[in-house]
Scaffold this motif. Sequence first.
Motif, PDB file in Angstrom:
ATOM      1  N   LEU A  70     -12.355   8.358   8.374  1.00 28.74           N
ATOM      2  CA  LEU A  70     -11.606   9.016   7.300  1.00 28.74           C
ATOM      3  C   LEU A  70     -12.283  10.328   6.896  1.00 28.74           C
ATOM      4  CD1 LEU A  70      -9.321   9.124   5.277  1.00 28.74           C
ATOM      5  CD2 LEU A  70     -10.607   7.602   3.778  1.00 28.74           C
ATOM      6  N   LEU A 101      -3.468  10.305   4.269  1.00 23.94           N
ATOM      7  CA  LEU A 101      -4.898  10.222   3.968  1.00 23.94           C
ATOM      8  C   LEU A 101      -5.129   9.448   2.676  1.00 23.94           C
ATOM      9  CD1 LEU A 101      -6.029  13.849   4.923  1.00 23.94           C
ATOM     10  CD2 LEU A 101      -6.310  11.756   6.250  1.00 23.94           C
ATOM     11  N   ALA A 102      -4.228   9.620   1.707  1.00 22.32           N
ATOM     12  CA  ALA A 102      -4.367   8.873   0.452  1.00 22.32           C
ATOM     13  C   ALA A 102      -4.227   7.375   0.716  1.00 22.32           C
ATOM     14  CB  ALA A 102      -3.325   9.344  -0.564  1.00 22.32           C
ATOM     15  N   ASP A 103      -3.288   7.008   1.562  1.00 21.65           N
ATOM     16  CA  ASP A 103      -3.125   5.583   1.906  1.00 21.65           C
ATOM     17  C   ASP A 103      -4.360   5.063   2.638  1.00 21.65           C
ATOM     18  OD1 ASP A 103      -0.633   5.318   0.751  1.00 21.65           O
ATOM     19  OD2 ASP A 103       0.459   5.802   2.584  1.00 21.65           O
ATOM     20  N   HIS A 128      -7.337   6.157   2.227  1.00 19.00           N
ATOM     21  CA  HIS A 128      -8.373   6.000   1.205  1.00 19.00           C
ATOM     22  C   HIS A 128      -8.223   4.661   0.467  1.00 19.00           C
ATOM     23  CE1 HIS A 128     -11.201   6.870  -1.982  1.00 19.00           C
ATOM     24  NE2 HIS A 128     -10.281   6.475  -2.841  1.00 19.00           N
ATOM     25  N   GLY A 129      -6.990   4.294   0.164  1.00 21.79           N
ATOM     26  CA  GLY A 129      -6.752   3.003  -0.515  1.00 21.79           C
ATOM     27  C   GLY A 129      -7.245   1.839   0.330  1.00 21.79           C
ATOM     28  N   LEU A 152      -9.679   2.006   2.498  1.00 19.51           N
ATOM     29  CA  LEU A 152     -11.141   2.061   2.484  1.00 19.51           C
ATOM     30  C   LEU A 152     -11.702   1.452   1.199  1.00 19.51           C
ATOM     31  CD1 LEU A 152     -13.722   3.159   3.906  1.00 19.51           C
ATOM     32  CD2 LEU A 152     -13.457   5.212   2.500  1.00 19.51           C
ATOM     33  N   GLU A 153     -11.089   1.775   0.070  1.00 20.80           N
ATOM     34  CA  GLU A 153     -11.563   1.236  -1.216  1.00 20.80           C
ATOM     35  C   GLU A 153     -11.494  -0.279  -1.210  1.00 20.80           C
ATOM     36  OE1 GLU A 153     -12.916   2.741  -3.754  1.00 20.80           O
ATOM     37  OE2 GLU A 153     -11.932   4.651  -4.241  1.00 20.80           O
ATOM     38  N   GLN A 154     -10.385  -0.798  -0.706  1.00 21.70           N
ATOM     39  CA  GLN A 154     -10.225  -2.249  -0.693  1.00 21.70           C
ATOM     40  C   GLN A 154     -11.190  -2.883   0.308  1.00 21.70           C
ATOM     41  OE1 GLN A 154      -5.849  -3.398  -2.045  1.00 21.70           O
ATOM     42  NE2 GLN A 154      -5.760  -2.142  -0.246  1.00 21.70           N
ATOM     43  N   GLU A 208     -14.103  -1.768   1.242  1.00 21.90           N
ATOM     44  CA  GLU A 208     -15.461  -1.771   0.701  1.00 21.90           C
ATOM     45  C   GLU A 208     -15.619  -2.897  -0.321  1.00 21.90           C
ATOM     46  OE1 GLU A 208     -17.178   1.899  -0.690  1.00 21.90           O
ATOM     47  OE2 GLU A 208     -18.803   0.836  -1.714  1.00 21.90           O
ATOM     48  N   SER A 209     -14.606  -3.088  -1.158  1.00 20.24           N
ATOM     49  CA  SER A 209     -14.683  -4.135  -2.179  1.00 20.24           C
ATOM     50  C   SER A 209     -14.838  -5.500  -1.522  1.00 20.24           C
ATOM     51  CB  SER A 209     -13.426  -4.094  -3.051  1.00 20.24           C
ATOM     52  OG  SER A 209     -13.198  -2.782  -3.536  1.00 20.24           O
ATOM     53  N   ILE A 210     -14.095  -5.721  -0.460  1.00 20.75           N
ATOM     54  CA  ILE A 210     -14.154  -7.018   0.225  1.00 20.75           C
ATOM     55  C   ILE A 210     -15.511  -7.222   0.901  1.00 20.75           C
ATOM     56  CG2 ILE A 210     -13.213  -8.300   2.190  1.00 20.75           C
ATOM     57  CD1 ILE A 210     -10.452  -7.203   1.413  1.00 20.75           C
ATOM     58  N   TYR A 246      -8.810  -8.625   6.728  1.00 21.40           N
ATOM     59  CA  TYR A 246      -8.422  -7.348   6.120  1.00 21.40           C
ATOM     60  C   TYR A 246      -9.137  -6.166   6.771  1.00 21.40           C
ATOM     61  CZ  TYR A 246      -7.169  -3.640   3.042  1.00 21.40           C
ATOM     62  OH  TYR A 246      -6.672  -2.455   2.581  1.00 21.40           O
ATOM     63  N   ARG A 261      -8.377  -5.131  10.538  1.00 20.64           N
ATOM     64  CA  ARG A 261      -7.094  -4.464  10.666  1.00 20.64           C
ATOM     65  C   ARG A 261      -7.145  -3.063  10.069  1.00 20.64           C
ATOM     66  NH1 ARG A 261      -2.579  -3.433  12.785  1.00 20.64           N
ATOM     67  NH2 ARG A 261      -4.222  -3.256  14.299  1.00 20.64           N
ATOM     68  N   ILE A 280      -4.173 -12.074   1.300  1.00 24.95           N
ATOM     69  CA  ILE A 280      -5.093 -11.005   1.722  1.00 24.95           C
ATOM     70  C   ILE A 280      -4.875  -9.750   0.866  1.00 24.95           C
ATOM     71  CG2 ILE A 280      -5.628  -9.406   3.610  1.00 24.95           C
ATOM     72  CD1 ILE A 280      -4.925 -11.747   5.562  1.00 24.95           C
ATOM     73  N   ALA A 291      -7.461  -8.269  -1.847  1.00 24.71           N
ATOM     74  CA  ALA A 291      -8.011  -6.936  -1.572  1.00 24.71           C
ATOM     75  C   ALA A 291      -7.896  -6.054  -2.813  1.00 24.71           C
ATOM     76  CB  ALA A 291      -7.302  -6.296  -0.383  1.00 24.71           C
ATOM     77  N   LEU A 300     -10.090  -7.394  -5.816  1.00 28.87           N
ATOM     78  CA  LEU A 300     -11.509  -7.074  -5.667  1.00 28.87           C
ATOM     79  C   LEU A 300     -11.769  -5.586  -5.895  1.00 28.87           C
ATOM     80  CD1 LEU A 300     -12.287  -9.425  -2.658  1.00 28.87           C
ATOM     81  CD2 LEU A 300     -13.329  -9.559  -4.926  1.00 28.87           C
ATOM     82  N   ARG A 317     -14.184  -4.134  -8.657  1.00 25.13           N
ATOM     83  CA  ARG A 317     -15.255  -3.189  -8.352  1.00 25.13           C
ATOM     84  C   ARG A 317     -15.179  -1.961  -9.251  1.00 25.13           C
ATOM     85  NH1 ARG A 317     -16.388   0.855  -4.174  1.00 25.13           N
ATOM     86  NH2 ARG A 317     -14.293   0.559  -3.358  1.00 25.13           N
ATOM     87  N   LEU A 341      -1.596   1.097  -5.146  1.00 20.92           N
ATOM     88  CA  LEU A 341      -1.679  -0.166  -4.416  1.00 20.92           C
ATOM     89  C   LEU A 341      -1.002  -1.291  -5.195  1.00 20.92           C
ATOM     90  CD1 LEU A 341      -5.343   0.279  -3.179  1.00 20.92           C
ATOM     91  CD2 LEU A 341      -3.326   0.099  -1.702  1.00 20.92           C
ATOM     92  N   VAL A 379      -4.498  11.242  -5.456  1.00 26.45           N
ATOM     93  CA  VAL A 379      -5.604  10.738  -4.637  1.00 26.45           C
ATOM     94  C   VAL A 379      -6.012  11.801  -3.613  1.00 26.45           C
ATOM     95  CG1 VAL A 379      -6.303   8.998  -2.938  1.00 26.45           C
ATOM     96  CG2 VAL A 379      -4.987   8.319  -4.964  1.00 26.45           C
TER      97      VAL A 379
END
Lengths: 342, 342, 388, 388
Positions: free
Chosen positions: A220, A247-249, A251-252, A254-256, A258-260, A285, A288, D277, D281, D284, D288, D309, D360
């Motif tokens: 990204l 790119l915004a999608d 990023h979403g 990536l955020e999720q 990282e949280s997982i 998650y 994919r 899932i 996602a 979380l 965070r 989201l 974003v």
Amino acid sequence: MKLVLSEEQRELREAVRGFLRTASPLPKARDGYDPKVYARLNGELGLSGLIVPEEYGGAGAGLSELAVVLEETGAALLPGPFLATAFTALALTATPDKELLTGIAEGRVAATLDQGELSFDGSAASGTLPRVLTGMEADVLVAPAPSGEGGGKVLLAVELAGPGVRRTALEPLDLTRGLAEVVLESAPARVLGPAPQAGVGDRLCVALAAEQLGVMRAALESIVAYAKVRVAFGRYIGSYQGVKHKLADMHGKLEQAESIVRYAAWAADESPEELPEAAALAQAYVGRACFEVARDHLLLHGGIGYTWEHDAHLFYKRAKADEVLLGPPRIHRARLAQLLEL
Amino acid sequence: MKLVLSEEQRELREAVRGFLRTASPLPKARDGYDPKVYARLNGELGLSGLIVPEEYGGAGAGLSELAVVLEETGAALLPGPFLATAFTALALTATPDKELLTGIAEGRVAATLDQGELSFDGSAASGTLPRVLTGMEADVLVAPAPSGEGGGKVLLAVELAGPGVRRTALEPLDLTRGLAEVVLESAPARVLGPAPQAGVGDRLCVALAAEQLGVMRAALESIVAYAKVRVAFGRYIGSYQGVKHKLADMHGKLEQAESIVRYAAWAADESPEELPEAAALAQAYVGRACFEVARDHLLLHGGIGYTWEHDAHLFYKRAKADEVLLGPPRIHRARLAQLLEL
Amino acid sequence: MNLADYRRAAGAWLRDNAPSEDPPEADGIARAKDFMAKLYDAGYSGITWPKQWGGQGLTQAEERAFAEAARDHTLPTYVFMIGLGMTGPTLVDRGTDAQRERFIRPLLRGEEIWCQLFSEPGAGSDVASLQTRAERDGDHWIVNGQKVWTSVAHHADWGLLLARTDVDVPKHKGLTMFVVDMHHPGVTVRPLKDMSGRANFNEIFFDNVTVPDEHRVGEVNDGWSVAVTTLLHERLSISAGVGMGGQKDNPASVEALRQVVDTGDPLVRDELVELHIRTRALALFNQRLAQETRAGIFPGARGSAAKLLLAELTMFQADLATRLAGPEAMLADHPLARAISTAPGMALGGGTNEIMRNIVGDRVLGLPPEPRVDKTVPFKDLKVGTQA
Amino acid sequence: MNLADYRRAAGAWLRDNAPSEDPPEADGIARAKDFMAKLYDAGYSGITWPKQWGGQGLTQAEERAFAEAARDHTLPTYVFMIGLGMTGPTLVDRGTDAQRERFIRPLLRGEEIWCQLFSEPGAGSDVASLQTRAERDGDHWIVNGQKVWTSVAHHADWGLLLARTDVDVPKHKGLTMFVVDMHHPGVTVRPLKDMSGRANFNEIFFDNVTVPDEHRVGEVNDGWSVAVTTLLHERLSISAGVGMGGQKDNPASVEALRQVVDTGDPLVRDELVELHIRTRALALFNQRLAQETRAGIFPGARGSAAKLLLAELTMFQADLATRLAGPEAMLADHPLARAISTAPGMALGGGTNEIMRNIVGDRVLGLPPEPRVDKTVPFKDLKVGTQA
């Protein structure tokens, strides 16, 4: 639950990132495994011993710390046996072996773990393992074999440079990480202990997800940077919503992801009863999402992203190879269905 | 295989489209069923008799022609028993009944077909049908009952205005088409013949897909028109790639949906051995695509699309109601798996 | 001769003359040239092209009849595709009589191979921002610059070159089209590997390459309008080819996958169903476009929707197939690893997915255009390529 | 009092005073006002607001402690949310002392209800293109125009109104902010039904409504900067609330669906896995963000990613759930029919998905902005709303 890095973890990340930036930039990753870089990684940064218990000379850190490191080795597409050795060390947390763990902690031994079952006559192992991760680069192979007693299994260690071992380098989809066919014909083998029953597979899932997080983050970052300098029709391509919204999608995702990864690593260290579900979630998650981000990062580069010279396909292929490394992705979804008692 | 409309079919389309434009514009569709419009549809255009065989006073046309008409009634969100009557006529192609078919062909009888099984004592039927399509508007209910002999089934016809029938109008998600609970307690019933074994369900799938094609076409036209006149930040919203690219993807779905509907209707008329797979394909693809297009058309309208006064939710709700009308959509995918012998 | 007879005759000729298998790579070009010469002499090359310049002067109907007959064969015409599909038609439309006389017949007879020299590293989707310069020097032009994504250039005798001849006017207004001799000193062709490791196209470098003014196509600084002609022909030949290949040799097709995956698993079955649905949806759309074309309804920009859908399907199915296959797909020589390595090509050749969506939005749906910032600025002041 | 004690005390107070169930609609407002007065008198309204104007002058830490204690209760504070979350903080930041003195305490005590009057039929995402006029008339302003999407306006005593005061300057530069008396003659509030049939918001018509100049907030023609303050507070209160409600009462949650669908079907199970899932996602990610906020890392525009989201998840799950339910979902009063009827609201309230993606892209990823055509043109010459 801890989803934010601690001060120490952030320092670890900066150290690894800084090291890899100069020691293993992407053009170098193409050339494959560099034992010198690997030695420095283990020597200067002590990473091979990170999760090895202190009694075996390691740092005794948790999967949360390993995840921080794997995210960086993933982002750098670091070639070589680091992931395979980490997998092996994770397996050995359940079947500790002083010789091997000490060797890993000291950076003397690169190991690889394979799920393929060998046959074992009490002193030597035989069998064919068709796709051993960094099988040419590793010194020791760890794999299961029937224990001969009551249907149980043991973990064996085989010196890959030893007698009875034939290794053939394979051409991998992912140029930055080797695979080998390993054929054992009565290769001397040592029993490490009973094969771990559960939990190790989950830890591998989390470790791999951490690497995938790094791969997707770097992919990204690469396309975001390109979108800020590439011009088409007199405008930076990142100013077009067609690119910007994708790119915004990404990023979403990536955020999720990282949280997982933070959650699953925390669960591995602190909340074992949550680990199975967290680990399956992580692979389902992140695996994919990593490929989707790597795919779109390549496509958004336009024609240049399709060339061999460009790095985009390195991320794309690593993402795909990682997605299937631990088996067809549906097994993680099936596991979730089972754990949720659906 | 015929995927392009003939001259006659194009003329039929223009006739129906022109009629509905003035007789049943969208503001009127909100008010629900207008028997006068329905009478003119059958009288002036003879549509209720379109697929009724000539020997029963109909035009003897095929599903390809019916599909052309249903696409237009779908695009207009025409309220009333047209689809239910067409479903019934399709069922009667396998179990012809002179009285009913003649009534339908002449436009005297609006009918509805239900899959719910009734009990039957030889002269009267009993049972509760929880969601009968346009059950308040129809004159005759056609539904299966055990034949009493060898486990077979018969098709029954019940006069809905007759004795032993209690109808309760239900509040439907889709404002433009009624549903009713129909409770029969020894309602006089007439046996039409053995219930059709196969093929009827496939024809219903194709007919519904034709309506869905019309719904998605009209929804896409509506948002494309809006994107050409609505301004945000000094530009028509259709000039933003964020909107434009979504609309382009919606267009791709529409093109594919139309191709599938033409194919499936042709198969119903000309190539019965292809029909089962074509019918399952039609519901599996077109049902989903229709809702996705209706959903995105609503969302792209912005806040105005969320209001009761705007027509966007009429398409959205019709699309959703149509998607589940013939059962949970997965049944069509399961059928495909079976037909492909996967 | 009526159409049915024409088709029968073409079928008979092909049965006798079409090669039964792909020739070995080494003498592929020589054999392809031999075949084209035979094809031309039999009257099946340039069927709709004007008689005057070597064509047959027949109609689309004969061309279609021949194409249908040819569907049963694999003709070795790949290296001639750029010439036949793009550069040749451009010369017929826009060339001088002298150019037509000189170039068309050898092109149709397969004696000379052509390539097209438009795209540059800094000018892909936005071709008109190209930077290769052609500067006038008496009755010649001197060309310097670099082109890229050039198919068959390593075999080409001639190239159709779009170059910048004026930087003081807006970008579309300072371009001129030329025919350039690919054997001229100063022309360097370097194979360019794609991400699957195969060299499917080339980079071309021009270092003081001389082009006589009589090889200029169209007026000076009117090259964009000539290029639009070429691109129109390109789009037609792509959209005609879309979906043609079908799923026959695709290792990621439902038919291929059902042989190798576990269809006992309902989730795997449902994945194959999804792939079947998408494959059939696009195949039927392509068939409908073909039927409409036959009925005289020209698909126009709707072909871009089909191309977009094909690019998406190609990626979707390679991705799905590798997931079904699991770790086996990690080996480069696995058919599905090759499929995932080439899948992006469908999206990146002939216009990205974003460009296709713009075309569908603008030309099919009639949506308002993006505001353009690049149409009035002199080229020398315009931002192009890659820069901060 | 340390934080743990504060939280314990708040918990105890809420156990004694929070209503045990939702009051009947009819006397909802009166009872909500009673509760707010008690909440204020107990020191739990305006915890972080300045003491000087009626707040408690405490920190985010106490506010968070109270919010955590309140999580176990359903407080009847809905009608005060606009005042507490948006218009009140705007007055604290940008009002005159006289305005703060007059308005803040009654707002915190629940004596007066507020609404926000920015959006118009022709100015939704693009608020600054609004057309409601305020024309100066001595020490008053005369307001004419129409607002829309106004929550709780039918209960409101005061509204924060953004109006155009100059059409000869670019659109952002001719706006002024006012406090308008919602009981003034000429203010008409018309309930506006949403697509689910419920009247959740209103249209407001202004017909020669007088506003004294002392009710102007900020300078004349500086209203956009005041509005940015309000919108910042709005975004904060939305992103704080994102994911808060959770899946507890959602009929389309995995937990609710597993009770009603056939989990014996592997395909149904896999659909629920997919929903699990996606739900986990996002949950979380929200957790965070909350942990980062506690650690002093301000989420900023990343909250817009969470909002996007959530909008997508809400639509995905209502859509999935109705497909699993099948024909039952055709009835309007089925819980899943209601879910699909309200699902678009999450995308359309607080900024469309497209606006979120812009935020974003621009603010999180730092991508170059869209070229703007509306920033320099005098408003009177600008295209706005809906026109050919």
